[in-house]
Design a protein around this motif. Structure first.
Motif, PDB file in Angstrom:
ATOM      1  N   LEU A  79     -47.848  25.272 -75.442  1.00  0.00           N
ATOM      2  CA  LEU A  79     -46.519  25.143 -75.134  1.00  0.00           C
ATOM      3  C   LEU A  79     -46.106  23.847 -75.107  1.00  0.00           C
ATOM      4  N   VAL A 102     -44.443  22.848 -70.219  1.00  0.00           N
ATOM      5  CA  VAL A 102     -43.152  22.867 -71.048  1.00  0.00           C
ATOM      6  C   VAL A 102     -42.446  21.523 -70.751  1.00  0.00           C
ATOM      7  N   LEU A 153     -41.606  28.426 -79.815  1.00  0.00           N
ATOM      8  CA  LEU A 153     -41.661  28.823 -78.450  1.00  0.00           C
ATOM      9  C   LEU A 153     -41.394  30.457 -78.245  1.00  0.00           C
TER      10      LEU A 153
END
Length: 295
Positions: free
Chosen positions: A51, A189, A283
């Motif tokens: 991520l 993230v 993503l």
């Protein structure tokens, strides 16, 4: 590069950095360093580094900075697993397909392993020539500390322990998992974004929405797998949520509804990325991976 090839390339870089960054076993105290390497290396899904890399690549972050941020995330995550598995917490004997650290090395060493890995995460973020400037280092340390503290992962674990044998509302269950599981996913993230040119506020909000959906989906799928998969597939003890009388999505809304919820959260995550177009392909693929994983 295909998505599986991208995953392999990212994880190869992170694995090498973890191997090189952890103290060697010939350095005293040897047993502690051996146990740290046992806990971290050669296992795990490494979702947090993936991520972090996918978000960082979206904003033009350098590979070196993303590897450093990924290593710090993985070290904190492993610290949490080592501590969670101990008898005072979940009392589990299996993790990543092998005996848990306290089973292999004893409870005292396991406690120290978690402590040392937490410190090692911040050492990684502040090392010289790690591809991060001072402003980025401070921002990343703040994100990681916030995600792992009492308002994040540690707080979620405390709520989890307090909820054993009780009935939580769905909102309370979501809050617990938003801290215990979701906080580090959100940090992964955000830290990826902070490794590059920080997105404008609206773009960061979209990434937060993506991370929130992915974090909850990950936990919902965990609850499903705990009931439906076996220990050999999971690499950890299956059925322990029911055994410990823990509230889960499956116990609250049922298996089929939990599966529907996981897929809806996956759709929510992908929708949050609409503004980024094809540049957010990795993503989106990671959202699919989280929802459809089998271990």
């Amino acid at each position: 590069m295909t998505f599986p090839q991208w995953i392999r390339a990212c994880l190869d870089r992170v694995e090498i950095a973890l191997q090189n960054g952890l103290p060697e076993v010939d350095c005293a105290p040897a047993k502690l360093h051996e146990a740290m390497r046992y806990a971290v290396l050669g296992g795990g899904k490494r979702v947090l580094p993936l991520l972090c890399h996918a978000t960082g690549e979206l904003v033009g972050a350098g590979s070196q900075a993303l590897v450093v941020a990924s290593v710090s995330l993985e070290l904190i995550h492993t610290c949490s697993l080592v501590h969670d598995d101990m008898p005072a917490m979940d009392n589990d004997a299996l993790r990543r397909g092998k005996p848990t650290v306290h089973v292999q090395y004893g409870e005292a060493i396991a406690l120290l392993v978690g402590d040392a890995l937490q410190s090692q995460a911040f050492i990684a973020l502040t090392a010289d020539d790690n591809g991060l400037n001072a402003v980025q280092q401070a921002a990343l340390m703040r994100e990681l500390a916030r995600a792992s503290g009492s308002l994040g992962m540690a707080g979620g674990q405390a709520i989890d322990l307090e909820s054993i044998g009780t009935q939580l509302s769905r909102a309370e269950l979501e809050t617990m998992h938003g801290k215990k599981t979701g906080a580090l996913i959100r940090a992964a993230v955000r830290m990826g974004a902070l490794c590059g040119v920080t997105p404008e506020a609206s773009a960061m909000s979209a990434l937060d929405a993506y991370a929130e959906a992915i974090g909850l989906a990950f936990q919902v799928v965990d609850d499903i797998l705990d009931m439906t998969a076996d220990s050999a597939t999971l690499g950890k003890t299956a059925g322990k949520d029911a055994q410990h009388d823990k509230p889960t999505y499956v116990s609250m809304i049922g298996l089929d509804a939990s599966r529907d919820l996981a897929h809806q959260l996956g759709r929510d995550a992908r929708t949050a990325l609409d503004r980024f177009g094809p540049q957010a392909a990795c993503l989106r693929e990671l959202a699919n991976l989280v929802v459809n994983r089998v271990h």
